[in-house]
Design a protein around this motif. Structure first.
Motif, short mmCIF file in Angstrom:
data_model
loop_
_atom_site.label_atom_id
_atom_site.label_comp_id
_atom_site.label_asym_id
_atom_site.label_seq_id
_atom_site.Cartn_x
_atom_site.Cartn_y
_atom_site.Cartn_z
N VAL A 42 0.84 -1.19 0.00
CA VAL A 42 0.00 0.00 0.00
C VAL A 42 0.89 1.25 0.00
N VAL A 43 0.50 2.25 -0.76
CA VAL A 43 1.16 3.55 -0.76
C VAL A 43 0.14 4.60 -0.35
N GLY A 111 -14.09 8.00 -4.27
CA GLY A 111 -12.86 8.25 -4.99
C GLY A 111 -11.79 7.19 -4.83
N PHE A 112 -11.97 6.24 -3.93
CA PHE A 112 -10.96 5.20 -3.76
C PHE A 112 -11.03 4.21 -4.92
N GLU A 113 -9.90 4.01 -5.60
CA GLU A 113 -9.88 3.16 -6.78
C GLU A 113 -8.89 2.00 -6.64
N GLY A 114 -8.34 1.81 -5.47
CA GLY A 114 -7.39 0.72 -5.27
C GLY A 114 -8.09 -0.62 -5.15
N LEU A 136 -8.80 -1.00 5.51
CA LEU A 136 -8.57 -1.54 4.17
C LEU A 136 -8.23 -3.02 4.29
N ARG A 137 -9.09 -3.85 3.74
CA ARG A 137 -8.88 -5.30 3.78
C ARG A 137 -8.32 -5.77 2.44
N LEU A 138 -7.15 -6.37 2.51
CA LEU A 138 -6.50 -6.93 1.33
C LEU A 138 -6.34 -8.44 1.51
N ILE A 168 -5.16 6.62 -1.41
CA ILE A 168 -4.41 5.40 -1.13
C ILE A 168 -4.32 4.54 -2.40
N GLU A 169 -3.12 4.05 -2.65
CA GLU A 169 -2.88 3.20 -3.81
C GLU A 169 -2.45 1.81 -3.34
N THR A 170 -2.96 0.79 -4.02
CA THR A 170 -2.55 -0.58 -3.71
C THR A 170 -1.82 -1.16 -4.90
#
Length: 334
Positions: A42-43, A111-114, A136-138, A168-170
């Motif tokens: 995650v960034v 707006g979250f697109e990750g 954020l669940r990955l 946030i970027e994944t």
């Protein structure tokens, strides 16, 4: 009252066990200097005016927005105890009662697109403190982005926090792929083990996902007291935070010093040192219906903090205080 207390000492005691398997504690990921490390999945992008501060042992980044407002970033592997457990832990820190898992849904982050699933949880306590949290669940890990501080300052900075979450970027492959987020398990989550002895006269109360046990004590005029046994993962807030949460429910002033006699006292018992407190509302509460009271014990273990609480109409709570203290003293962990 003397006759009642005398009778309590000779009451027949029933023994109960609530048994299940105990889950493993999650392993905390190592911290990363500077926050958005390229070695992580995650960034994140701090907003303008956020001052980076030294990160703690369990944090990947900390940002200050003034003397009282902080944003933290942390990550745990796997489900990290589950969304409900973490949200309820935060609710306790801001003097809010826990919710059942079905009531903890969160809101989509515009707006979250990750990849993965990012939900916003807003916890605005009546005591004046609050938390805005993005979970954020990955695949294989859970990320926590949290802003905490006074409610009025949280409200002022809510839009910047939402912008932060949306940025946030994944990394590719860090989400759930075509399978989607892990489905919620249909069976009841396993709960930790505890043994105790229940005094005669207490009846089994209503079940709850948060409780391992629930009882009721009846009094005069239809009033009663509710007794709950609730385990929460980890530390689950300081003694003073929890005392003030209960005091807020009784419309009592917040205590500032943990050494204030009104906080309660530490007691050496069979399970080690635990904390015991008794409190009573100064005026009638619940639409002026009755005076309320709370007796509670906090037992901090290796993996869980246990809350044993009796609450209800003051006369019923006070009449059962001796029973409650005996109930707490009977606790054993198999």
């Amino acid at each position: 009252m003397a006759l009642l207390l005398g009778a309590c000492s000779e009451e027949e005691i029933r023994t109960y066990r609530v048994a299940s398997e105990e889950s493993e504690s999650p392993v905390v990921a190592p911290s990363a200097d500077g926050g958005a490390s390229q070695d992580l999945s995650v960034v994140w992008h701090a907003q303008e005016g956020w001052a980076e501060e030294p990160a703690g042992q369990f944090q990947l980044a900390v940002y200050g927005l003034g003397p009282d407002l902080r944003v933290t970033v942390s990550m745990l592997p796997g489900e990290a105890g589950g969304v409900a457990a973490n949200v309820n832990r935060w609710r306790g820190q801001v003097a809010l009662d826990p919710l059942v898992a079905s009531e903890i849904t969160g809101a989509e982050v515009p707006g979250f697109e990750g990849e993965g699933e990012l939900k916003l949880h807003e916890l605005l306590g009546e005591s004046g403190s609050g938390i805005l949290a993005g979970i954020l669940r990955l695949s294989g890990e859970t990320w926590f982005f949290k802003m905490s501080g006074p409610v009025d300052e949280l409200t002022d900075h809510r839009s910047s926090f939402l912008t932060f979450l949306a940025s946030i970027e994944t990394k590719e492959g860090s989400g759930f792929g075509d399978q989607g987020p892990p489905a919620a398990k249909s069976e009841e989550p396993k709960k930790p083990k505890i043994d105790f002895e229940v005094p005669e006269g207490w009846t089994v109360g209503e079940e709850s996902p948060m409780r391992v046990a629930s009882f009721r004590a009846a009094g005069e005029d239809g009033f009663q007291a509710d007794i709950a046994v609730v385990p929460l993962p980890g530390d689950s807030g300081s003694i003073l935070d929890n005392i003030n949460r209960w005091r807020a429910q009784l419309q009592l002033e917040e205590l500032e010093d943990e050494n204030d006699p009104a906080v309660g006292k530490a007691v050496d018992g069979p399970v080690g040192t635990y904390f015991l407190t008794h409190m009573k509302s100064e005026e009638t509460i619940v639409e002026d219906e009755f005076q309320g009271a709370i007796s509670a014990a906090i037992i901090k273990g290796d993996k869980y903090t246990w809350f044993l609480r009796m609450s209800g109409e003051a006369r019923v709570v006070e009449a059962n205080r001796s029973n409650f203290e005996s109930f707490v003293e009977s606790v054993r962990f198999p």
